[in-house]
Design an enzyme around this catalytic site. Sequence first.
Site, PDB file in Angstrom:
ATOM      1  N   LYS A  76       0.829  -1.202   0.000  1.00  0.00           N
ATOM      2  CA  LYS A  76       0.000   0.000   0.000  1.00  0.00           C
ATOM      3  C   LYS A  76       0.868   1.258   0.000  1.00  0.00           C
ATOM      4  CE  LYS A  76      -4.016  -2.107   2.196  1.00  0.00           C
ATOM      5  NZ  LYS A  76      -4.877  -2.127   3.399  1.00  0.00           N
TER       6      LYS A  76
ATOM      7  N   VAL B  91      -0.743   1.026   5.918  1.00  0.00           N
ATOM      8  CA  VAL B  91      -1.073   0.215   7.084  1.00  0.00           C
ATOM      9  C   VAL B  91      -1.993  -0.933   6.688  1.00  0.00           C
ATOM     10  CG1 VAL B  91      -0.797   2.098   8.740  1.00  0.00           C
ATOM     11  CG2 VAL B  91      -3.032   1.667   7.756  1.00  0.00           C
ATOM     12  N   ASP B  92      -1.911  -2.011   7.451  1.00  0.00           N
ATOM     13  CA  ASP B  92      -2.830  -3.124   7.268  1.00  0.00           C
ATOM     14  C   ASP B  92      -2.887  -3.918   8.556  1.00  0.00           C
ATOM     15  OD1 ASP B  92      -4.063  -4.298   4.441  1.00  0.00           O
ATOM     16  OD2 ASP B  92      -4.117  -5.692   6.115  1.00  0.00           O
ATOM     17  N   GLN B  93      -3.976  -4.664   8.706  1.00  0.00           N
ATOM     18  CA  GLN B  93      -4.152  -5.498   9.885  1.00  0.00           C
ATOM     19  C   GLN B  93      -4.591  -6.891   9.446  1.00  0.00           C
ATOM     20  OE1 GLN B  93      -7.507  -4.884  12.741  1.00  0.00           O
ATOM     21  NE2 GLN B  93      -5.866  -4.521  14.212  1.00  0.00           N
TER      22      GLN B  93
ATOM     23  N   ALA C  32       0.300  -3.614  10.970  1.00  0.00           N
ATOM     24  CA  ALA C  32       1.576  -3.231  10.374  1.00  0.00           C
ATOM     25  C   ALA C  32       1.505  -1.837   9.778  1.00  0.00           C
ATOM     26  CB  ALA C  32       1.957  -4.230   9.281  1.00  0.00           C
TER      27      ALA C  32
END
Length: 183
Positions: A43, A59-61, A96
């Site tokens: 991203k 960001v990612d989860q 993250a």
Amino acid sequence: MLRACGVTFTVRPAQIDEDSITAALLAEGASPRDIADALAEMKAKRGAGREPQAVVVGVDQVLSCEGAIISKAATLAEAADTLRFLRGKTHELFSAAVIFEGNAPVWRHVGRARMHMRGFTDGFLQGYIERCGDAVLSSVGCYHIEGEGAQLFDKVEGDWFTVLGMPLLEILAFLRTRGLLPA
């Protein structure tokens, strides 16, 4: 979260095929932590390609339970199935963040939280789904712990912001080291 901290920024969603990327990484044996990191990097990289002069945060989860990666539910019936699967178990959230300057990653962090979901009844589950409605479809675990979803849990271990989806304190610290926020 960043806006609430007084950080000025522009949102430009990065369109990536998260399901395909996750499937490919799982086929290669990647851990849930590494998948969250890779998605956040992709991203940020996409955003940096469009705005090479900007500091870009991706960001990612990822939610993992008993070796399975849990995706967002598409329907309320799927949400109920997800919550039945998570009920009475401990799952992990990996949040993250990767920051690009120019076309290169300059910083990354993956936070981890352990979520202990209580053994609620089917009646509670049905009422929860009815009260929260489609809002549960916007969260990977079908809950918003900052709201009624808190009633699903016995215990949470880890940073609150990681639970909410972003390792906020670490991001703020990095932005201060770059002089982008007041020290």
